[in-house]
Design an enzyme around this catalytic site. Structure first.
Site, PDB file in Angstrom:
ATOM      1  NE  ARG A   1      -4.146   1.656   1.431  1.00  0.00           N
ATOM      2  CZ  ARG A   1      -5.162   1.997   0.641  1.00  0.00           C
ATOM      3  NH1 ARG A   1      -5.258   1.542  -0.594  1.00  0.00           N
ATOM      4  NH2 ARG A   1      -6.110   2.796   1.082  1.00  0.00           N
TER       5      ARG A   1
ATOM      6  CB  THR B   1      -9.782  -0.432  -7.315  1.00  0.00           C
ATOM      7  OG1 THR B   1      -9.635   0.723  -6.511  1.00  0.00           O
ATOM      8  CG2 THR B   1      -9.198  -1.626  -6.580  1.00  0.00           C
TER       9      THR B   1
ATOM     10  CB  THR C   1      -6.415   0.834  -5.693  1.00  0.00           C
ATOM     11  OG1 THR C   1      -7.215   2.002  -5.862  1.00  0.00           O
ATOM     12  CG2 THR C   1      -5.642   0.978  -4.394  1.00  0.00           C
TER      13      THR C   1
ATOM     14  CD  GLN D   1      -4.828   4.267  -2.720  1.00  0.00           C
ATOM     15  OE1 GLN D   1      -6.031   4.075  -2.562  1.00  0.00           O
ATOM     16  NE2 GLN D   1      -4.222   3.990  -3.839  1.00  0.00           N
TER      17      GLN D   1
ATOM     18  CG  ASP E   1      -8.474   5.241   0.364  1.00  0.00           C
ATOM     19  OD1 ASP E   1      -9.558   5.740   0.049  1.00  0.00           O
ATOM     20  OD2 ASP E   1      -8.022   4.234  -0.203  1.00  0.00           O
TER      21      ASP E   1
ATOM     22  CB  SER F   1      -7.199  -0.299   1.865  1.00  0.00           C
ATOM     23  OG  SER F   1      -7.692  -0.894   0.687  1.00  0.00           O
ATOM     24  CB  SER F   2     -12.645  -0.969   1.174  1.00  0.00           C
ATOM     25  OG  SER F   2     -13.058   0.088   2.012  1.00  0.00           O
TER      26      SER F   2
ATOM     27  N   GLY G   1     -14.207   0.742  -3.989  1.00  0.00           N
ATOM     28  CA  GLY G   1     -14.176   1.442  -2.703  1.00  0.00           C
ATOM     29  C   GLY G   1     -14.806   0.574  -1.627  1.00  0.00           C
TER      30      GLY G   1
END
Ligand code: DON
Length: 545
Positions: free
Chosen positions: A66, A357, A375, A396, A399, A428-429, A450
């Site tokens: 990430r 994503t 993503t 990002q 987020d 994140s999801s 998302g």
């Protein structure tokens, strides 16, 4: 078999399998091809999560690549940017301050080093070739272009600032046609450099220089040091059981695993309590469980390296049983009654679509299973491109909680644990997931969209565990609730009687038809692989006979 959001990318991955590569090699090649074929969703300028089953060791690995926050990132910086241009484009969504330190290349390099068998160069070349030859324009790219034009209409200054991106998406001054080829020679050049020089080129080399230059020109703080210090992280996957299966999925900084475990545990606890009768009760119960899980997400979840995240407690049966006892069969309740304690809430925004994503799945002949969700966040990320290498940089940073009390691009209200800080990773999801029956992988899946990622993965998984055929499970309309806004979303026609019944129980429906895009592979007892790409989108699975 490879299942991804692009037929061209799936084919490139399948060719790697055919040539003797394993699932990890194929995932890398597919991912790089997606960077070319779905530039609005994923690419070198983004990040992601890998969840994989290593057949030889009968072990799981969860890799976190990430983005992380640049050293100079702070809520004060975002506040100052807002004050400079109130009503202007959000600084965590557009431009330099939206960019997190990209983890994608470090992640793919680590996957190759630890688990791959084919040379790095061989896995990049097909993607570079696709960029040189041109991708086939599809509806997804045109939607992304429309979205960009809408933003430009709202904030005309974007047109000038991101002229290069607009020109690329408008060859000859207008929208490309579906089926036409759109070349990306800059990205081809960037990929070839990465192939020749290795991943170091991205973190401490010519690509790094281009990225820092582009971020600075767009007003961002990202430095060469930020890139040099980027590291991937191994995480302990979340594992829980439901309906006689074991589910293995992504832990923080993803919220996916915790939320899915919490929902499934609540469903199990409520069913044990009895009184759940038929489809309408089941839908109400799912919505109530989601409201609890997303309320806890808002209050507790964030990067566990920075905040105290009570993963054990939130995923425990005792927690689910306590929450299940608060659910009323006849009526949904006010938002403050969900989760453990009520977090602060802000006004609810409307969440966008699944375009920033992409999820891919691979299963190989040795039984290795890969789930990879990646993503750049919003459609076309921050809009900032690192030239002359065609690397579209993520947004990002949105987020994170960048301005406490304000919901993000997805309408998510989030808490203290997810407030931006130097080096921290945004919540994140993304939910790459593998389901086991009797210790054997039977389903691998994940999604884009998302927060809808969590509800989409859950519903496809629950339906297949119930025996619904995969394609039907993928096509079925999905419900979504994320606690705030206090609305039920759905992405297809719902039976009138169901909607009326849920409304009678106090649920309010949104008219928006946002959706998530799932890719999945099912592994049947005889070893047959069944792949499916979401019929809502443009992907396709490709198998190797
Ligand atoms: O990590 C996340 O949860 C988000 N960055 C995912 C964004 C997404 O799925 C697609 N958005 N348009």
């Amino acid at each position: 078999m490879v299942a991804s959001d692009s037929a061209e990318a799936s084919q490139i991955g399948a060719d790697v399998l055919k040539g003797g590569g394993n699932a990890f090699d194929a995932a890398i090649a597919t991912s790089l091809a997606l960077a070319v074929a779905r530039p609005q969703s994923t690419g070198l300028g983004g990040g992601g999560f890998l969840l994989a089953y290593i057949a030889h060791d009968e072990a799981f690995v969860a890799l976190d690549f990430r983005e992380s926050a640049p050293a100079a990132a702070s809520t004060e910086r975002y506040d100052a940017a807002h004050r400079r241009n109130p009503g202007g484009p959000s600084p965590s969504v557009y431009g330099g301050d939206a960019i997190g330190v990209p983890g994608q290349v470090a992640g793919l390099a680590e996957i190759s080093r630890r688990f791959g068998t084919r040379p790095w160069v061989e896995l990049i070349r097909p993607a570079a070739e696709l960029a040189r030859r041109g991708i086939t324009v599809d509806g997804a790219l045109l939607e992304a272009r429309d979205e960009l034009l809408k933003d430009v209409g709202r904030w005309p200054e974007l047109a000038q600032r991101y002229a290069g991106l607009l020109e690329w998406l408008s060859p000859g001054g207008s929208a490309p046609r579906v089926g036409e080829r759109l070349k990306n020679p800059d990205l081809a050049r960037g990929l070839l450099l990465l192939a020749e020089m290795g991943p170091g080129a991205f973190y401490d080399g010519p690509l790094a220089e281009a990225i820092v230059r582009a971020a600075a020109a767009a007003g961002g703080s990202l430095t060469a040091d930020d890139l040099r210090h980027y590291r991937v992280r191994y995480r302990e996957p979340i594992r829980f059981s439901y309906a006689g299966c074991e589910i293995v999925t992504m832990p923080p900084p993803s919220s996916g695993g915790v939320c899915m475990a919490e929902v499934c545990n609540i469903l199990a606890a409520a069913r044990q309590g009895g009184g759940i009768d038929g489809r309408h009760d089941a839908a109400h119960l799912l919505l109530e469980a989601l409201k609890h899980a997303f309320a806890d997400r808002a209050r507790y979840l964030g990067d566990a390296d920075f905040a105290d995240v009570p993963v054990q407690r939130l995923t425990s049966r005792a927690h689910a049983e306590a929450l299940a006892r608060t659910i009323r069969r006849e009526r949904t309740q006010a938002p403050e009654r969900y989760g453990t304690t009520a977090p602060t809430s802000g006004p609810a925004a409307s969440p966008p679509d699944d375009r920033g994503t992409s999820h891919l799945c691979v299963v190989d002949r040795w039984g290795n299973v890969v789930a990879l969700t990646e993503t750049i966040n919003g459609t076309l990320g921050s809009l900032v491109v690192a030239e002359p290498f065609g690397i579209l940089l993520n947004n990002q940073m949105d987020d994170f909680v960048t301005r406490p009390g304000t919901p993000n691009l997805f309408g998510l209200v989030q808490g203290e644990a997810n407030v931006v800080a130097p080096g921290k990773r945004p919540l994140s999801s993304m939910s790459p997931t593998i389901v086991l029956r009797d210790g054997r992988p039977v389903l691998v899946l994940g999604a884009a969209g998302g927060p809808r990622i969590i509800t989409a993965v859950l519903q496809v998984m629950l339906a297949t565990l119930d025996g619904t055929p995969l394609e039907q499970a993928m096509a079925a309309p999905r419900l979504h609730h994320q606690w705030q806004p206090d609305l039920v979303f759905h992405d297809g026609p719902l039976p009138d009687d169901l909607r009326l019944d849920l409304e009678r129980r106090g649920h309010r429906f949104s008219d928006e038809r946002r959706t998530a895009s799932v890719n999945a592979i099912m592994i049947l007892p005889d070893g047959t692989l069944l792949g499916a790409s979401d019929p809502r989108r443009f992907g396709r699975p490709v198998g190797v006979p």
